[in-house]
Design an enzyme around this catalytic site. Structure first.
Site, PDB file in Angstrom:
ATOM      1  N   SER A 134      53.163  32.829  43.800  1.00 27.07           N
ATOM      2  CA  SER A 134      53.517  33.372  42.473  1.00 27.07           C
ATOM      3  C   SER A 134      55.035  33.469  42.392  1.00 27.07           C
ATOM      4  CB  SER A 134      52.912  34.776  42.314  1.00 27.07           C
ATOM      5  OG  SER A 134      53.519  35.459  41.234  1.00 27.07           O
ATOM      6  N   TYR A 184      51.980  43.515  45.702  1.00 25.09           N
ATOM      7  CA  TYR A 184      51.637  42.104  45.437  1.00 25.09           C
ATOM      8  C   TYR A 184      52.781  41.167  45.837  1.00 25.09           C
ATOM      9  CZ  TYR A 184      50.328  38.066  42.449  1.00 25.09           C
ATOM     10  OH  TYR A 184      50.009  36.821  41.955  1.00 25.09           O
TER      11      TYR A 184
HETATM   12  N1  NAP Z   1      47.192  35.622  36.634  1.00 22.71           N
HETATM   13  C1  NAP Z   1      48.496  35.389  36.828  1.00 22.71           C
HETATM   14  O1  NAP Z   1      49.330  35.669  35.951  1.00 22.71           O
HETATM   15  C2  NAP Z   1      48.959  34.792  38.135  1.00 22.71           C
HETATM   16  C3  NAP Z   1      50.311  34.441  38.256  1.00 22.71           C
HETATM   17  C4  NAP Z   1      50.762  33.873  39.437  1.00 22.71           C
HETATM   18  C5  NAP Z   1      49.884  33.663  40.478  1.00 22.71           C
HETATM   19  N2  NAP Z   1      48.566  34.000  40.346  1.00 22.71           N
HETATM   20  C6  NAP Z   1      47.689  33.760  41.484  1.00 22.71           C
HETATM   21  O2  NAP Z   1      46.649  32.879  41.105  1.00 22.71           O
HETATM   22  C7  NAP Z   1      45.516  33.111  41.936  1.00 22.71           C
HETATM   23  C8  NAP Z   1      44.279  33.242  41.064  1.00 22.71           C
HETATM   24  O3  NAP Z   1      44.388  34.419  40.302  1.00 22.71           O
HETATM   25  P1  NAP Z   1      43.806  34.548  38.821  1.00 22.71           P
HETATM   26  O4  NAP Z   1      44.933  34.920  37.961  1.00 22.71           O
HETATM   27  O5  NAP Z   1      42.990  33.354  38.484  1.00 22.71           O
HETATM   28  O6  NAP Z   1      42.919  35.865  38.976  1.00 22.71           O
HETATM   29  P2  NAP Z   1      41.347  36.097  39.108  1.00 22.71           P
HETATM   30  O7  NAP Z   1      40.636  35.505  37.945  1.00 22.71           O
HETATM   31  O8  NAP Z   1      41.203  37.547  39.373  1.00 22.71           O
HETATM   32  O9  NAP Z   1      40.950  35.248  40.397  1.00 22.71           O
HETATM   33  C9  NAP Z   1      41.071  35.726  41.702  1.00 22.71           C
HETATM   34  C10 NAP Z   1      40.107  34.948  42.570  1.00 22.71           C
HETATM   35  O10 NAP Z   1      40.249  35.401  43.926  1.00 22.71           O
HETATM   36  C11 NAP Z   1      38.954  35.672  44.436  1.00 22.71           C
HETATM   37  N3  NAP Z   1      38.991  36.679  45.469  1.00 22.71           N
HETATM   38  C12 NAP Z   1      39.551  37.913  45.409  1.00 22.71           C
HETATM   39  N4  NAP Z   1      39.302  38.584  46.553  1.00 22.71           N
HETATM   40  C13 NAP Z   1      38.558  37.762  47.335  1.00 22.71           C
HETATM   41  C14 NAP Z   1      37.956  37.888  48.617  1.00 22.71           C
HETATM   42  N5  NAP Z   1      38.073  39.014  49.340  1.00 22.71           N
HETATM   43  N6  NAP Z   1      37.248  36.838  49.110  1.00 22.71           N
HETATM   44  C15 NAP Z   1      37.116  35.696  48.393  1.00 22.71           C
HETATM   45  N7  NAP Z   1      37.655  35.517  47.172  1.00 22.71           N
HETATM   46  C16 NAP Z   1      38.357  36.543  46.652  1.00 22.71           C
HETATM   47  C17 NAP Z   1      38.167  36.150  43.209  1.00 22.71           C
HETATM   48  O11 NAP Z   1      36.768  35.989  43.429  1.00 22.71           O
HETATM   49  P3  NAP Z   1      35.716  37.177  43.769  1.00 22.71           P
HETATM   50  O12 NAP Z   1      36.190  38.407  43.080  1.00 22.71           O
HETATM   51  O13 NAP Z   1      34.437  36.626  43.234  1.00 22.71           O
HETATM   52  O14 NAP Z   1      35.716  37.280  45.250  1.00 22.71           O
HETATM   53  C18 NAP Z   1      38.658  35.165  42.163  1.00 22.71           C
HETATM   54  O15 NAP Z   1      37.940  33.963  42.247  1.00 22.71           O
HETATM   55  C19 NAP Z   1      45.838  34.365  42.757  1.00 22.71           C
HETATM   56  O16 NAP Z   1      46.268  34.001  44.036  1.00 22.71           O
HETATM   57  C20 NAP Z   1      46.975  34.998  41.970  1.00 22.71           C
HETATM   58  O17 NAP Z   1      47.785  35.804  42.788  1.00 22.71           O
HETATM   59  C21 NAP Z   1      48.080  34.547  39.192  1.00 22.71           C
END
Ligand code: NAP
Length: 254
Positions: free
Chosen positions: A136, A149
């Site tokens: 990120s 984070y």
């Molecule tokens: N949203 C943003 O603005 C943003 C910006 C920069 C980077 N990111 C990064 O992008 C990635 C995806 O995030 P997102 O925004 O798409 O959020 P999200 O919809 O909350 O997705 C997070 C994913 O991680 C999985 N996860 C969480 N804990 C886990 C565990 N213990 N074991 C296995 N899987 C797990 C969740 O699945 P389950 O809950 O089903 O386990 C879900 O599939 C993350 O690494 C986040 O830091 C997001």
């Protein structure tokens, strides 16, 4: 890297960016296995597709090991690990929450380690493959509200860089992805402004394009990259005074 026919394991694919990336890779002809904890979400995502759902909790070493065995036998091997699992809750370190801090570290950083532990021997042995890590732009500066984070994402960026150098002669490529805000369950519930926010589908398309082009580091969208590039140049002594002045979105909440 060639996407068509590539055997990809997407970890953290039950929602948001991971789910969009799974659909994008599947549509591009990759052979995809998807993992996360929420099994029903994985079933919904893969229904009517060729994708394989395998429930995994990245904070549990045995779950990751067993999950990878299932993935390897379903795909007949592995070419690409995409680590997308992540968690973020708004933090206020004036009331330190050790449990939340540890949860960020175990999901965002140690979980990547668990996945590398089980997949690297396969990738190194075949002397071909790739690791794609989703970090990120929060990695770039310490920001109030992302106190738990941000450090995990900074560590992921550092780890991927070291890995890229270490695996250079093993034929294993490493790509770091640093997105800005994107629409997902992680951020959509938050009640602060999120500048330059893009959809998960847009982000997924950029990442797959980057994979095809063998990009080393991908930072997007462009305006967020410019903002954070500027932020990185601010001297450390000035930064604490600047964050409230800039009224950064995370700060407003505190
Ligand atoms: N949203 C943003 O603005 C943003 C910006 C920069 C980077 N990111 C990064 O992008 C990635 C995806 O995030 P997102 O925004 O798409 O959020 P999200 O919809 O909350 O997705 C997070 C994913 O991680 C999985 N996860 C969480 N804990 C886990 C565990 N213990 N074991 C296995 N899987 C797990 C969740 O699945 P389950 O809950 O089903 O386990 C879900 O599939 C993350 O690494 C986040 O830091 C997001």
């Amino acid at each position: 890297m060639q996407i068509e026919g590539a055997r990809c394991w997407l970890v953290g694919a039950s929602s948001g960016l991971g789910a969009a990336l799974a659909r994008e890779l599947d549509a591009a002809g990759a052979v995809v296995a998807v993992s996360a904890r929420r099994q029903e979400r994985l079933q919904e995502l893969t229904a009517g597709t060729g994708m394989t759902p395998v429930a995994v909790d990245v904070t549990d070493a045995e779950s990751v090991r067993a999950g990878f065995e299932q993935v390897r036998s379903a795909l007949g091997g592995l070419d690409v690990l995409v680590y997308c699992a992540g968690t973020w809750q708004v933090s206020d370190v004036r009331d330190w929450d050790q449990e939340s801090f540890e949860q960020h570290v175990s999901t965002n950083l140690l979980g990547l380690g668990q996945c590398l532990d089980v997949t690297l021997p396969t990738l190194r042995e075949q002397r071909r493959g790739a690791v794609v890590g989703i970090a990120s732009v929060a990695a770039y500066r310490g920001v109030p509200g992302a106190d738990y984070y941000g450090p995990t994402k900074a560590a992921v960026v550092n780890l991927l860089e070291a890995l890229r150098a270490s695996l250079r002669t093993d034929g294993v490529r490493v790509m770091s992805v640093l997105p800005g805000f994107l629409r997902s369950e992680m951020t959509d519930a938050a009640d602060f402004p999120q500048p330059f926010k893009i959809t998960a589908e847009d982000a997924a398309a950029r990442i797959v394009r980057g994979m095809r082009q063998d990009r080393t580091v991908l930072v997007f969208p462009r305006r967020m990259r410019a903002l954070m590039t500027g932020a990185r140049m601010v001297p450390a002594a000035v930064w604490p005074r600047l964050t409230p002045v800039l009224r950064l979105p995370w700060v407003r909440r505190l």
